[in-house]
Structures are given as C-alpha cells and as structure tokens.
Design a protein around this motif. Structure first.
Motif, PDB file in Angstrom:
ATOM      1  N   UNK A 425       0.822  -1.207   0.000  1.00  0.00           N
ATOM      2  CA  UNK A 425       0.000   0.000   0.000  1.00  0.00           C
ATOM      3  C   UNK A 425       0.861   1.264   0.000  1.00  0.00           C
ATOM      4  N   UNK A 426       1.959   1.259   0.737  1.00  0.00           N
ATOM      5  CA  UNK A 426       2.779   2.459   0.860  1.00  0.00           C
ATOM      6  C   UNK A 426       3.680   2.669  -0.352  1.00  0.00           C
ATOM      7  N   UNK A 427       4.327   1.606  -0.829  1.00  0.00           N
ATOM      8  CA  UNK A 427       5.367   1.772  -1.846  1.00  0.00           C
ATOM      9  C   UNK A 427       4.920   1.398  -3.261  1.00  0.00           C
ATOM     10  N   UNK A 428       3.767   0.770  -3.413  1.00  0.00           N
ATOM     11  CA  UNK A 428       3.210   0.452  -4.729  1.00  0.00           C
ATOM     12  C   UNK A 428       4.190  -0.316  -5.628  1.00  0.00           C
ATOM     13  N   UNK A 429       4.751  -1.425  -5.187  1.00  0.00           N
ATOM     14  CA  UNK A 429       5.677  -2.185  -6.036  1.00  0.00           C
ATOM     15  C   UNK A 429       4.984  -2.696  -7.299  1.00  0.00           C
ATOM     16  N   UNK A 430       5.580  -2.385  -8.447  1.00  0.00           N
ATOM     17  CA  UNK A 430       4.946  -2.674  -9.727  1.00  0.00           C
ATOM     18  C   UNK A 430       5.229  -4.084 -10.239  1.00  0.00           C
ATOM     19  N   UNK A 431       6.118  -4.800  -9.603  1.00  0.00           N
ATOM     20  CA  UNK A 431       6.321  -6.195  -9.992  1.00  0.00           C
ATOM     21  C   UNK A 431       6.964  -6.961  -8.844  1.00  0.00           C
ATOM     22  N   UNK A 432       6.871  -8.269  -8.957  1.00  0.00           N
ATOM     23  CA  UNK A 432       7.500  -9.191  -8.001  1.00  0.00           C
ATOM     24  C   UNK A 432       8.357 -10.141  -8.813  1.00  0.00           C
ATOM     25  N   UNK A 433       9.610 -10.279  -8.423  1.00  0.00           N
ATOM     26  CA  UNK A 433      10.543 -11.183  -9.102  1.00  0.00           C
ATOM     27  C   UNK A 433      10.783 -12.390  -8.198  1.00  0.00           C
ATOM     28  N   UNK A 434      10.293 -13.536  -8.629  1.00  0.00           N
ATOM     29  CA  UNK A 434      10.403 -14.756  -7.816  1.00  0.00           C
ATOM     30  C   UNK A 434      11.751 -15.418  -8.077  1.00  0.00           C
ATOM     31  N   UNK A 435      12.790 -14.861  -7.482  1.00  0.00           N
ATOM     32  CA  UNK A 435      14.143 -15.388  -7.682  1.00  0.00           C
ATOM     33  C   UNK A 435      14.644 -16.168  -6.476  1.00  0.00           C
ATOM     34  N   UNK A 436      13.732 -16.592  -5.636  1.00  0.00           N
ATOM     35  CA  UNK A 436      14.062 -17.438  -4.489  1.00  0.00           C
ATOM     36  C   UNK A 436      12.840 -18.277  -4.150  1.00  0.00           C
ATOM     37  N   UNK A 437      13.066 -19.392  -3.485  1.00  0.00           N
ATOM     38  CA  UNK A 437      11.956 -20.302  -3.198  1.00  0.00           C
ATOM     39  C   UNK A 437      10.897 -19.667  -2.307  1.00  0.00           C
ATOM     40  N   UNK A 478       1.124  -6.915 -10.577  1.00  0.00           N
ATOM     41  CA  UNK A 478      -0.118  -6.781  -9.819  1.00  0.00           C
ATOM     42  C   UNK A 478      -1.309  -7.309 -10.612  1.00  0.00           C
ATOM     43  N   UNK A 479      -2.181  -8.015  -9.947  1.00  0.00           N
ATOM     44  CA  UNK A 479      -3.363  -8.568 -10.593  1.00  0.00           C
ATOM     45  C   UNK A 479      -4.353  -9.090  -9.566  1.00  0.00           C
ATOM     46  N   UNK A 480      -5.597  -9.184  -9.978  1.00  0.00           N
ATOM     47  CA  UNK A 480      -6.654  -9.683  -9.093  1.00  0.00           C
ATOM     48  C   UNK A 480      -7.513 -10.682  -9.854  1.00  0.00           C
ATOM     49  N   UNK A 481      -7.918 -11.724  -9.176  1.00  0.00           N
ATOM     50  CA  UNK A 481      -8.864 -12.692  -9.727  1.00  0.00           C
ATOM     51  C   UNK A 481     -10.261 -12.327  -9.239  1.00  0.00           C
ATOM     52  N   UNK A 482     -11.188 -12.214 -10.160  1.00  0.00           N
ATOM     53  CA  UNK A 482     -12.581 -11.882  -9.821  1.00  0.00           C
ATOM     54  C   UNK A 482     -13.434 -13.123 -10.058  1.00  0.00           C
ATOM     55  N   UNK A 483     -14.009 -13.651  -9.020  1.00  0.00           N
ATOM     56  CA  UNK A 483     -14.855 -14.832  -9.120  1.00  0.00           C
ATOM     57  C   UNK A 483     -16.320 -14.424  -9.263  1.00  0.00           C
ATOM     58  N   UNK A 484     -17.114 -15.365  -9.702  1.00  0.00           N
ATOM     59  CA  UNK A 484     -18.536 -15.077  -9.929  1.00  0.00           C
ATOM     60  C   UNK A 484     -19.202 -14.596  -8.648  1.00  0.00           C
ATOM     61  N   UNK A 485     -18.839 -15.169  -7.530  1.00  0.00           N
ATOM     62  CA  UNK A 485     -19.486 -14.816  -6.266  1.00  0.00           C
ATOM     63  C   UNK A 485     -18.948 -13.534  -5.645  1.00  0.00           C
ATOM     64  N   UNK A 486     -17.908 -12.946  -6.217  1.00  0.00           N
ATOM     65  CA  UNK A 486     -17.334 -11.727  -5.636  1.00  0.00           C
ATOM     66  C   UNK A 486     -18.204 -10.510  -5.942  1.00  0.00           C
ATOM     67  N   UNK A 487     -18.409  -9.692  -4.919  1.00  0.00           N
ATOM     68  CA  UNK A 487     -19.151  -8.442  -5.079  1.00  0.00           C
ATOM     69  C   UNK A 487     -18.221  -7.232  -5.118  1.00  0.00           C
ATOM     70  N   UNK A 488     -16.985  -7.414  -4.645  1.00  0.00           N
ATOM     71  CA  UNK A 488     -16.033  -6.302  -4.624  1.00  0.00           C
ATOM     72  C   UNK A 488     -14.622  -6.840  -4.785  1.00  0.00           C
ATOM     73  N   UNK A 489     -13.710  -5.947  -5.145  1.00  0.00           N
ATOM     74  CA  UNK A 489     -12.312  -6.302  -5.282  1.00  0.00           C
ATOM     75  C   UNK A 489     -11.482  -5.155  -4.731  1.00  0.00           C
ATOM     76  N   UNK A 490     -10.431  -5.500  -4.002  1.00  0.00           N
ATOM     77  CA  UNK A 490      -9.545  -4.511  -3.408  1.00  0.00           C
ATOM     78  C   UNK A 490      -8.283  -4.397  -4.242  1.00  0.00           C
ATOM     79  N   UNK A 491      -8.066  -3.240  -4.836  1.00  0.00           N
ATOM     80  CA  UNK A 491      -6.840  -2.978  -5.606  1.00  0.00           C
ATOM     81  C   UNK A 491      -5.836  -2.294  -4.686  1.00  0.00           C
ATOM     82  N   UNK A 492      -4.669  -2.924  -4.514  1.00  0.00           N
ATOM     83  CA  UNK A 492      -3.642  -2.341  -3.648  1.00  0.00           C
ATOM     84  C   UNK A 492      -2.630  -1.496  -4.422  1.00  0.00           C
ATOM     85  N   UNK A 493      -2.391  -1.864  -5.684  1.00  0.00           N
ATOM     86  CA  UNK A 493      -1.406  -1.154  -6.501  1.00  0.00           C
ATOM     87  C   UNK A 493      -2.142  -0.413  -7.617  1.00  0.00           C
TER      88      UNK A 493
END
Length: 555
Positions: A425-437, A478-493
């Motif tokens: 929320x504070x720093x808005x990181x635009x990507x995540x690099x999975x370079x470790x387990x 950043x991305x969000x999955x919206x399911x059929x039963x969802x009424x709202x979605x929280x965008x952090x970035x």
C-alpha cells in the motif's frame, strides 16, 4: 658466471609453477564474465545505489560503496555492473596473491610460496567466490598485507603502524576481520620472542602500536563514511543483530553441509595441507626451526572461527583461508626434499585440475539468464519503480521487503510481524521477481510457507498470492482474480489494468470488455462477473522466452 644445473632446474620449476598460476588465472577470468552473480553481489550493488539515493542507513560493512559508485554508469543492466566490479576485484586478488606469496616466502622457499598461492586459488570455493562483489575479498587482501608486514623478521614502528592501518581498513570493510586478529598478534609476539625478556616486551609494544593504529584507522574511516549519511542506523544495534544471527556455536549445519562439499571437491589440496601441517609439527621439535613452525601454526588460527561463526558458506572460505593455505608451502618443500621435483610438480598439477573441475562445473550456471531477465524488466519498466524480490537483483530499483537470506529471514521470523500488506500500500511495487523459493507463489500455500523455518508468514504469502499474478517466467505483476461470487475487489497497486475474461465484467456498474484496459487507483471497487476473470497490470509482452532454469543456481 655460468648458471649452475641446480639453478637452471630451480628456474624451470618456478617457471612451471608460474605457468600453472597463469592457467588458474585464465580460469578465474572466464568465471568473471560467465559465472552467474550470487545474491550477495546484487545486494552489495543495491547498497551502492541506496547510498547514492540517500537511502542507505547501515554504516558498518558498507564502506565499499565509495570504491564502486562508478559501476552504476557502466550499463543499465545490473549483471553487467557486477561483472565490471569483478574486474576490479581481479586486481584485489592479485594483491592478495602477492601478500600470500610474501608471507609464505618468510617461512618457505620461493617455490613453496608460489605453490601456496596456487593451492589457495586451486581450492574450488576460493576460485569461484574469491573474486566477487563482496566485502570479504577486500578485507582478506588488507589483512594478508598486514600479516605480510607483521611476519617480517624486523617489525619497525613504521611497519607496525602500516599494519595497524591495514587492520583498521579491513575492519572498515567487514567486522569479520577480527577473526584474523589472534593470528596477527601471535605472529608479532612469536617474531619478537627471544631469550631475553626485552624482546618479548618489544613485541608487546609492537602489538599495542598495531592496535592503536587499527583503532584510529577504523574510527577515522567510519566517521568519514558516516558523514555521507543523512540518516544512519545505530552501529551498535547492527553489531547486536549480527552477533545474534551469525554467532551460533550450537548450530553447525551450514559448516557440516559445505565443509563436506569442500573436502569432496578438494581432496588432494586438503591432503597437501595436512602434509604441511604435519611438517610444521615436526619443525617444533627442532630448536632451529621452532620459530618457523610456530609462525606457521599462528597462520592456522583463523580456522578457529569455524567453531563460533555460523555463516560459513562457500564465499567465507576465500576470506578465511588466505593465511591458512600458506601451510601448503611447507608441504611443497617437504615433498620435493623427500620425493623429488616430479612428485611435487604432480601436486601442483592436482591443484590446477581441482580449479579446472570447479570452472567446468560453475560455467554451467551462466550469468546470461540473469542478464536476460534484467533486460526484460528494464524494458517493461523503463522508469525506476519499487519492487519485491528476495535477492535485490534489480539493484537500481528500490526493493521492498526483507532480503531473503538465512540471516534476513531469521530477523523477519523473529519479529513475527506481517509486512507485505503495509509495504504494498505504501510503496506500490509494480512487480515481483520470484528469484528465491520463498516467493514461489504458485507452489507454496500460505500454511506451507509459514511451516518452513525461513518461509514467509502465512499472512504475507496470502497477501502476495491475492495481489500478484505470474506474467512471464519468474516475473509477477499486480493482478486480481474476480470470481462469480465476488461483489467487490480490493486494488492495492494503482495502475492501468487489462481484463482477461470470456465475458464483460462490471466495475462500479460500468462494463469492461475482455482485452480492454482501465485505470484503477488503490481502492475497493464493486464488481460483477459471470465467469472467473482476471485484472492484470497492463505491461508490454516480452519477446524473449522466460528462462527455463532458476535465476540462482546456489553455491
């Protein structure tokens, strides 16, 4: 005067040893350009950037940033910058080699001194990690130069002051330099010891001079370094955290794991070292060679650090073995005297073969994978942004979250406080690099992650899984999955998102068609979907296929 046969033979042997050293140097040069960068190298590169941005807070063990600020101008790609720094470290390695030779020459023949340098670089861990963007090679070079001065037959005041300055410089680079201090003190006292009490008193005075010069050197360098900080952390807190995390005499798991590998990969060199050690013990029985034997044993003292220092990873070996491998010079002299030059040269060839095997193994871990991944990231995100990863690999950007080494995750798990939600929320990181387990979001459930000793807390893993999606190989955006039963979605970035769906999705009552884009701020939105849909940050699709193997192959 004509050259005598014995002199001619000795010249040929020295030439052969120098050629062997040259061959090992070529191997090291190859690794400099081809071998993958270790995560510590990227971490240290990130410290250079942090210092330039005014974000670096730790004073201790960061003095190297003043030597390598120029690497940020070499290339936009961090892998190229690491290679450029390694080229400088080749020069540092030459200084270390010269100091090893000079120190060994005080105790053994010139041939034995060349052999000691060959054995040092022939040791697999030393060859691979002895020339890398770390603080340890700088400190090892400084401490070996100090030992070189201290072991001379007559330690003048000028030499004592110079040795002390070098000790302070080594401590400025890393506080691990203290592991050399007992050996340095022992060398000074042994050299000064004699039949008369005055000689021992002279040695004590020399130790005091070295100590005072070291303290003044360390203090002056540290104060000058601290003056470049706008907001410095307490060095005492750093020492406390370091001691808690790395001085663990009850835990020898790291030592056992990598010592086993070191012995397996360097059987011949270890055997030669033991032969040299045996020769030292034998010299203690002879009054004429006793001082020589005691000095050799003093150089072995840094090995005692393995009993109290936990982080004895392969990169620690080139730091701590620089004085220790001088002992192999005794092995050369003894083997040549007893069994002849052919057997001695065979031992030298074995050191070269050890280095060759390590080189062949390590070039299988090319830096190209890292280079290509960094090229993709810099093209997708041309403007510096914050990001999340475990290794500070995109060093020119501002990394958020803990550095996911054993040390870093020990501190993180000790605190036991989830951090990912707040930092996103504070720093808005635009990507995540999975370079470790730790960041394998598609493979580790939150519960599995927390169950692992050094894994992310379940709340943090859940936050990352809920807010980032795999986009390209190890890259998540950043991305969000919206399911059929969802009424709202929280965008952090906040950013421009693209809809991936089979049917329109309504956001705040307005339809968004599949493939369309929408600018969203960090907020909660009312949504409605008839099928499972995805909102993903809109970025350019990479042309390159993702790397097939891990970005870091380990030690």
């Amino acid at each position: 005067m004509p050259i005598q046969p014995a002199q001619t033979g000795s010249f040929k042997v020295r030439t052969a040893l120098v050629l062997m050293l040259f061959s090992v140097a070529i191997m090291r040069l190859v690794l400099t350009f081809l071998h993958e960068a270790n995560w510590d190298e990227y971490l240290n590169l990130a410290m250079i950037y942090d210092h330039q941005r005014g974000e670096l807070r730790e004073i201790l063990q960061t003095g190297f940033v003043h030597l390598f600020g120029w690497v940020t101008w070499v290339s936009h790609n961090e892998a190229d910058q690491v290679i450029a720094a390694r080229i400088v470290y080749l020069g540092v390695g030459l200084i270390t080699s010269a100091a090893i030779w000079k120190t060994a020459r005080s105790l053994v023949s010139a041939e034995g001194a060349f052999f000691a340098v060959l054995c040092y670089w022939g040791f697999s861990f030393n060859l691979v990690h002895g020339v890398s963007l770390r603080t340890d090679p700088l400190a090892a070079s400084a401490m070996m130069c100090a030992l070189c001065l201290a072991i001379s037959p007559s330690l003048s005041i000028r030499r004592a002051v110079a040795a002390g300055i070098l000790v302070g410089l080594a401590g400025f680079f890393t506080i691990k330099a203290i592991f050399y201090v007992p050996a340095l003190v022992a060398v000074v006292l042994i050299r000064s010891a004699g039949n008369e009490a005055a000689s021992m008193m002279k040695g004590v005075v020399a130790v005091v001079i070295v100590g005072v010069a070291a303290l003044l050197s360390f203090a002056g360098l540290s104060l000058g370094h601290a003056a470049t900080f706008s907001d410095a952390a307490s060095p005492f807190e750093f020492v406390g955290r370091t001691a808690d995390s790395t001085l663990a005499p009850q835990n020898h798991l790291v030592l056992i794991t990598y010592l086993r590998a070191a012995l397996y990969q360097n059987v011949v060199l270890v055997a030669l070292w033991l032969v040299g050690l045996f020769g030292l013990v034998m010299r203690l029985r002879n009054r004429e060679s006793r001082t020589q034997g005691l000095l050799g044993l003093a150089l072995v003292m840094p090995l005692l650090s393995f009993l109290i220092y936990r982080d004895t990873y392969p990169y620690y070996y080139p730091f701590i073995l620089a004085p220790v491998m001088v002992i192999t010079g005794f092995a050369w002299d003894d083997i040549r005297r007893r069994y002849g030059v052919i057997i001695a040269m065979t031992a030298g060839a074995a050191a070269c073969i050890s280095a060759l095997l390590a080189t062949v193994e390590q070039v299988q871990k090319p830096i190209e994978r890292q280079h290509m991944t960094l090229e993709v990231i810099h093209r997708l995100f041309p403007d510096q942004t914050s990001y999340i990863d475990g290794r500070s690999m995109v060093s020119s950007f501002s990394k958020r979250g803990p550095f996911m080494s054993t040390w870093g995750m020990t501190d993180y798990r000790r605190d036991g406080v989830p951090v990912m939600g707040e930092l996103i929320e504070r720093h808005q990181p635009k990507f995540l690099l999975a370079n470790t387990w730790h960041l394998q979001l598609d493979r580790l459930s939150p519960a599995q992650s927390e169950a692992l000793e050094f894994g992310l807390l379940s709340a943090d893993m859940q936050t990352l899984r809920d807010n980032y999606m795999r986009y390209w190989g190890p890259l998540y955006v950043p991305g969000k999955t919206i399911k059929v039963e969802d009424n709202s979605v929280q965008i952090l970035v906040s950013g421009t998102y693209r809809l991936i769906a089979d049917a329109p999705v309504f956001i705040e009552g307005k339809p968004l068609m599949p493939g369309s884009e929408i600018a969203l701020d960090a907020a909660e939105y009312n949504v409605s979907a008839t099928t499972t849909s995805k909102l993903i940050l809109s970025v350019e699709a990479p042309r390159e296929p993702p790397p097939e193997k891990l970005l870091f192959g380990g030690f």
